[in-house]
Design a protein around this motif. Structure first.
Motif, PDB file in Angstrom:
ATOM      1  N   TYR A 159      -3.400  16.801  -3.197  1.00  0.00           N
ATOM      2  CA  TYR A 159      -4.795  16.383  -3.332  1.00  0.00           C
ATOM      3  C   TYR A 159      -5.419  16.027  -1.990  1.00  0.00           C
ATOM      4  O   TYR A 159      -6.544  15.544  -1.954  1.00  0.00           O
ATOM      5  CB  TYR A 159      -4.889  15.197  -4.292  1.00  0.00           C
ATOM      6  N   ASP A 160      -4.649  16.244  -0.919  1.00  0.00           N
ATOM      7  CA  ASP A 160      -5.160  15.995   0.419  1.00  0.00           C
ATOM      8  C   ASP A 160      -5.607  14.550   0.620  1.00  0.00           C
ATOM      9  O   ASP A 160      -6.668  14.277   1.172  1.00  0.00           O
ATOM     10  CB  ASP A 160      -6.310  16.954   0.726  1.00  0.00           C
ATOM     11  N   VAL A 161      -4.804  13.631   0.103  1.00  0.00           N
ATOM     12  CA  VAL A 161      -5.061  12.211   0.339  1.00  0.00           C
ATOM     13  C   VAL A 161      -4.057  11.756   1.385  1.00  0.00           C
ATOM     14  O   VAL A 161      -2.870  12.017   1.230  1.00  0.00           O
ATOM     15  CB  VAL A 161      -4.823  11.365  -0.933  1.00  0.00           C
ATOM     16  N   PRO A 162      -4.512  11.126   2.472  1.00  0.00           N
ATOM     17  CA  PRO A 162      -3.527  10.706   3.474  1.00  0.00           C
ATOM     18  C   PRO A 162      -2.697   9.528   2.975  1.00  0.00           C
ATOM     19  O   PRO A 162      -3.225   8.437   2.778  1.00  0.00           O
ATOM     20  CB  PRO A 162      -4.386  10.306   4.677  1.00  0.00           C
ATOM     21  N   CYS A 163      -1.424   9.793   2.765  1.00  0.00           N
ATOM     22  CA  CYS A 163      -0.540   8.753   2.225  1.00  0.00           C
ATOM     23  C   CYS A 163       0.865   9.035   2.720  1.00  0.00           C
ATOM     24  O   CYS A 163       1.351  10.156   2.611  1.00  0.00           O
ATOM     25  CB  CYS A 163      -0.594   8.809   0.704  1.00  0.00           C
ATOM     26  N   GLU A 164       1.494   8.047   3.309  1.00  0.00           N
ATOM     27  CA  GLU A 164       2.819   8.268   3.881  1.00  0.00           C
ATOM     28  C   GLU A 164       3.788   7.181   3.460  1.00  0.00           C
ATOM     29  O   GLU A 164       3.384   6.037   3.263  1.00  0.00           O
ATOM     30  CB  GLU A 164       2.740   8.269   5.408  1.00  0.00           C
ATOM     31  N   VAL A 165       5.048   7.567   3.374  1.00  0.00           N
ATOM     32  CA  VAL A 165       6.090   6.591   3.070  1.00  0.00           C
ATOM     33  C   VAL A 165       7.057   6.566   4.239  1.00  0.00           C
ATOM     34  O   VAL A 165       7.495   7.615   4.692  1.00  0.00           O
ATOM     35  CB  VAL A 165       6.846   6.957   1.779  1.00  0.00           C
ATOM     36  N   GLU A 166       7.351   5.396   4.753  1.00  0.00           N
ATOM     37  CA  GLU A 166       8.348   5.285   5.814  1.00  0.00           C
ATOM     38  C   GLU A 166       9.547   4.524   5.298  1.00  0.00           C
ATOM     39  O   GLU A 166       9.417   3.430   4.760  1.00  0.00           O
ATOM     40  CB  GLU A 166       7.769   4.549   7.026  1.00  0.00           C
ATOM     41  N   TYR A 167      10.704   5.105   5.475  1.00  0.00           N
ATOM     42  CA  TYR A 167      11.932   4.475   4.993  1.00  0.00           C
ATOM     43  C   TYR A 167      12.671   3.820   6.146  1.00  0.00           C
ATOM     44  O   TYR A 167      12.876   4.436   7.190  1.00  0.00           O
ATOM     45  CB  TYR A 167      12.815   5.541   4.346  1.00  0.00           C
ATOM     46  N   PHE A 204       2.667  -1.108  17.147  1.00  0.00           N
ATOM     47  CA  PHE A 204       2.852  -0.628  15.777  1.00  0.00           C
ATOM     48  C   PHE A 204       1.528  -0.703  15.014  1.00  0.00           C
ATOM     49  O   PHE A 204       1.117   0.240  14.345  1.00  0.00           O
ATOM     50  CB  PHE A 204       3.923  -1.490  15.098  1.00  0.00           C
ATOM     51  N   PHE A 205       0.863  -1.825  15.171  1.00  0.00           N
ATOM     52  CA  PHE A 205      -0.409  -2.054  14.493  1.00  0.00           C
ATOM     53  C   PHE A 205      -1.416  -0.967  14.872  1.00  0.00           C
ATOM     54  O   PHE A 205      -2.037  -0.339  14.011  1.00  0.00           O
ATOM     55  CB  PHE A 205      -0.933  -3.432  14.909  1.00  0.00           C
ATOM     56  N   ASP A 206      -1.545  -0.703  16.167  1.00  0.00           N
ATOM     57  CA  ASP A 206      -2.492   0.304  16.624  1.00  0.00           C
ATOM     58  C   ASP A 206      -2.119   1.693  16.112  1.00  0.00           C
ATOM     59  O   ASP A 206      -2.984   2.479  15.748  1.00  0.00           O
ATOM     60  CB  ASP A 206      -2.543   0.333  18.157  1.00  0.00           C
ATOM     61  N   ALA A 207      -0.808   1.961  16.108  1.00  0.00           N
ATOM     62  CA  ALA A 207      -0.361   3.282  15.675  1.00  0.00           C
ATOM     63  C   ALA A 207      -0.692   3.504  14.202  1.00  0.00           C
ATOM     64  O   ALA A 207      -1.109   4.585  13.806  1.00  0.00           O
ATOM     65  CB  ALA A 207       1.136   3.436  15.918  1.00  0.00           C
ATOM     66  N   VAL A 208      -0.508   2.479  13.388  1.00  0.00           N
ATOM     67  CA  VAL A 208      -0.806   2.607  11.961  1.00  0.00           C
ATOM     68  C   VAL A 208      -2.304   2.765  11.761  1.00  0.00           C
ATOM     69  O   VAL A 208      -2.765   3.563  10.945  1.00  0.00           O
ATOM     70  CB  VAL A 208      -0.308   1.369  11.184  1.00  0.00           C
ATOM     71  N   ASP A 209      -3.064   2.027  12.522  1.00  0.00           N
ATOM     72  CA  ASP A 209      -4.507   1.995  12.326  1.00  0.00           C
ATOM     73  C   ASP A 209      -5.218   3.171  13.004  1.00  0.00           C
ATOM     74  O   ASP A 209      -6.428   3.268  12.966  1.00  0.00           O
ATOM     75  CB  ASP A 209      -5.061   0.665  12.871  1.00  0.00           C
ATOM     76  N   TYR A 210      -4.423   4.053  13.590  1.00  0.00           N
ATOM     77  CA  TYR A 210      -4.990   5.166  14.361  1.00  0.00           C
ATOM     78  C   TYR A 210      -5.932   6.013  13.514  1.00  0.00           C
ATOM     79  O   TYR A 210      -6.930   6.501  13.982  1.00  0.00           O
ATOM     80  CB  TYR A 210      -3.850   6.004  14.926  1.00  0.00           C
ATOM     81  N   ARG A 211      -5.533   6.235  12.266  1.00  0.00           N
ATOM     82  CA  ARG A 211      -6.450   6.976  11.386  1.00  0.00           C
ATOM     83  C   ARG A 211      -6.347   6.455   9.967  1.00  0.00           C
ATOM     84  O   ARG A 211      -5.467   5.655   9.657  1.00  0.00           O
ATOM     85  CB  ARG A 211      -6.155   8.472  11.440  1.00  0.00           C
ATOM     86  N   GLU A 212      -7.233   6.962   9.136  1.00  0.00           N
ATOM     87  CA  GLU A 212      -7.307   6.476   7.763  1.00  0.00           C
ATOM     88  C   GLU A 212      -6.101   6.958   6.947  1.00  0.00           C
ATOM     89  O   GLU A 212      -5.800   8.156   6.934  1.00  0.00           O
ATOM     90  CB  GLU A 212      -8.588   7.020   7.126  1.00  0.00           C
ATOM     91  N   ARG A 213      -5.431   6.053   6.270  1.00  0.00           N
ATOM     92  CA  ARG A 213      -4.325   6.444   5.398  1.00  0.00           C
ATOM     93  C   ARG A 213      -3.767   5.226   4.683  1.00  0.00           C
ATOM     94  O   ARG A 213      -4.072   4.086   5.049  1.00  0.00           O
ATOM     95  CB  ARG A 213      -3.207   7.087   6.218  1.00  0.00           C
ATOM     96  N   VAL A 214      -2.952   5.516   3.677  1.00  0.00           N
ATOM     97  CA  VAL A 214      -2.218   4.441   3.018  1.00  0.00           C
ATOM     98  C   VAL A 214      -0.755   4.617   3.388  1.00  0.00           C
ATOM     99  O   VAL A 214      -0.204   5.704   3.282  1.00  0.00           O
ATOM    100  CB  VAL A 214      -2.382   4.505   1.484  1.00  0.00           C
ATOM    101  N   VAL A 215      -0.159   3.548   3.861  1.00  0.00           N
ATOM    102  CA  VAL A 215       1.222   3.618   4.320  1.00  0.00           C
ATOM    103  C   VAL A 215       2.095   2.735   3.438  1.00  0.00           C
ATOM    104  O   VAL A 215       1.771   1.571   3.221  1.00  0.00           O
ATOM    105  CB  VAL A 215       1.321   3.127   5.777  1.00  0.00           C
ATOM    106  N   VAL A 216       3.143   3.319   2.902  1.00  0.00           N
ATOM    107  CA  VAL A 216       4.102   2.520   2.140  1.00  0.00           C
ATOM    108  C   VAL A 216       5.346   2.364   3.006  1.00  0.00           C
ATOM    109  O   VAL A 216       5.946   3.358   3.414  1.00  0.00           O
ATOM    110  CB  VAL A 216       4.480   3.196   0.808  1.00  0.00           C
ATOM    111  N   ILE A 217       5.701   1.137   3.311  1.00  0.00           N
ATOM    112  CA  ILE A 217       6.896   0.888   4.117  1.00  0.00           C
ATOM    113  C   ILE A 217       8.025   0.476   3.186  1.00  0.00           C
ATOM    114  O   ILE A 217       7.944  -0.529   2.497  1.00  0.00           O
ATOM    115  CB  ILE A 217       6.640  -0.195   5.163  1.00  0.00           C
TER     116      ILE A 217
END
Length: 498
Positions: free
Chosen positions: A122-130, A221-234
């Motif tokens: 669906y082209d929604v920016p969403c990432e999971v980091e393990y 880390f904060f800047d890297a996450v906030d670099y673009r729009e997305r939802v990040v699951v850690i």
DNA sequence: TCTCCACGGGAAGTAGGGGCTG
DNA sequence: CAGCCCCTACTTCCCGTGGAGA
């Protein structure tokens, strides 16, 4: 270990069939002296028999199955919570509890794979980091690892944009008028955007694995996450280890990030073996982290049987197992707190033993042998990788045990330990430290130490070995430093006689 | 009932190795 | 280079403590 050496592309190459063949060759060579050597080539015999395995990888812990029997409730619950990410909202933080081998990690990984796939669809920016907090167990390392992952991604993202721009530029130079839709109408605008991106790329240097102040790593880390729009699951696996070792600062920082982020949203998924670990948390962290809790109860023998059946259908050739193999594996593993990993390990090892013994089918005896082998392998591995000081302490305990001393106490161990240290010219640690080492050995399950009070005669730990003496001693003596002890052993023994 | 052993275990501090910045 | 910072492995100090025996 450098920060930026994590190319995930290698994985597919790893799973090619000839790798498992390579492993088998080693095993064969190792055992060559045990087997009757056939007159024909070394491998002919092994290849001629009916194969037992069809796909052994399925039984390894690294394999993430597509179906997880008896876990649909938990998986659905996770999905219901995480679906918010696909709508661009922040999903609630999740805490997952369950003992080892209850399918926590497998389920969580399965859900995150699905999530990432759907997000692409669906082209929604969403990432999971393990992150596995057993390996990455300090605030610094967690932040550094996360920062580096996102920096790497951002780089890739920026590089793609650069390529796009280059293409656009080329198109313009070839005379085509840029489409009205693109925000960069003229070549100069593209050039300035390229410069901007290149500058950003320069700033994206990986965080070193040590050396920086933690707040700087956090900022990075904060800047890297906030670099673009997305939802990040850690996803923080074994989160209890992290809290145990370095407190709840990391979790506190991560959980309050959302209020400061402009573009992205962060959600935490904690996975814990320990039900009580939140007791040590700051109440604020506790409430924010435990917005949703999911419990993975241990599997019972029937459920384990289903799981094993499921995997063995893929892993083994048809009719390679006798009927009692799976129930027996399930029963053994159910005794060990319903650990599915253990059950699969058992099944795989039993299969390997049958294969080596050139049996046509895996039967009950292979499972029993596998049970012993796994236990011994674990002990050997643990003892072999112990630091020298711990080895000395363990060796002292073995010496005492071999001399018929039961219910060994700390003082006795320390005396012998001191002698051993003098003999091999090692540093002598304080008794305080040695008690810690004994506690560590206890936690590893190598010795059993209980605190008892002997009234007038004080309070001490009663220590007994919980591993086979001979095998453990052999492993210890294989250590280059400890091997010097062998000659002085009679001397140490003489000390007992007085 | 009180003492007092022989430690357990928490807390704080130190040393030394690794790494960064300016 | 000094001056920071972080981490691990250890030491030092010190305050308990369960219960046999005086």
């Amino acid at each position: 270990m450098t920060a930026n050496d994590s190319p995930p592309e290698d994985r597919s190459a790893d799973e090619e069939p000839d790798r498992s063949f390579a492993v088998d060759v080693e095993e064969v060579l190792e055992d060559a002296d045990e087997e009757e050597s056939p007159s024909q080539g070394l491998f002919d015999d092994l290849l001629s028999g009916d194969p037992i395995f069809e796909n052994k990888e399925v039984l390894r812990p690294s394999y993430t199955p597509h179906e997880l029997p008896h876990r649909s409730d938990q998986i659905n619950k996770m999905a219901t919570i995480l679906v918010a990410a696909l709508r661009g909202e922040t999903p609630s933080n999740i805490l997952i509890y369950g003992k080892t081998g209850t399918g926590k990690t497998a389920s969580a990984k399965f859900v995150s794979q699905e999530l990432e796939q759907t997000s692409k669809k669906y082209d929604v920016p969403c990432e999971v980091e393990y992150i596995n907090c057993e390996v990455t167990d300090t605030q610094y390392r967690v932040l550094a690892q996360l920062a580096n992952k996102f920096i790497e991604q951002n780089r890739a993202h920026a590089e793609r944009r650069l390529e796009d721009l280059a293409d656009l530029r080329e198109a313009i130079e070839e005379g085509a008028t840029a489409p009205e839709a693109t925000p960069f109408g003229s070549a100069t605008e593209i050039d300035s955007r390229v410069d901007e991106l290149e500058e950003e790329l320069e700033g994206m240097e990986p965080v070193p694995m040590t050396g920086w102040p933690t707040d700087r790593v956090y900022k990075e880390f904060f800047d890297a996450v906030d670099y673009r729009e997305r939802v990040v699951v850690i996803m923080l696996d074994e989160i209890d280890k992290l809290v145990e070792k370095s407190g709840d600062d990391t979790l506190y920082n991560l959980s309050r990030m959302n209020s400061e982020l402009d573009n992205s949203r962060v959600s935490i998924m904690g996975i814990s073996n320990d039900l009580k670990f939140t007791d040590f948390l700051d109440p604020r962290v506790k409430s924010s982290l435990g917005e949703e809790e999911i419990v993975f109860p241990p599997y019972d023998a029937n459920q384990l049987r289903d799981i094993l059946q499921h995997r063995s259908d893929i892993a083994f050739e048809e009719r390679a197992l006798t009927d009692d193999v799976i129930p027996l594996c399930a029963a053994f593993a159910a005794q060990e707190h319903g650990d599915a990993r253990r059950a699969l390990d058992l099944l795989r090892t039993a299969g390997e033993l049958a294969e080596r013994g050139q049996a046509e089918r895996v039967d009950e005896s292979h499972v029993r042998k596998a049970q012993d082998k796994i236990e011994l392998d674990r002990v050997v591995e643990v003892v072999r990788t112990l630091p020298t000081q711990s080895k000395l302490v363990l060796f002292s305990i073995i010496l005492l045990e071999k001399n018929g001393v039961h219910n060994i106490n700390t003082g006795e161990v320390y005396n012998i330990y001191k002698r051993l240290c003098e003999e091999i010219d090692a540093d002598v640690l304080t008794q305080r430290r040695v008690t810690d080492l004994i506690s560590e050995l206890d936690m590893l399950g190598i010795v059993n130490a209980i605190v008892v009070s002997k009234g007038r005669y004080g309070r001490t730990k009663e220590i007994s070995l919980s591993v086979p003496t001979e095998e453990t001693e052999a492993v210890l003596l294989a250590d280059s430093r400890l091997s010097q002890i062998e000659e002085i052993q009679p001397f140490v023994q003489a000390r007992f006689d007085n």
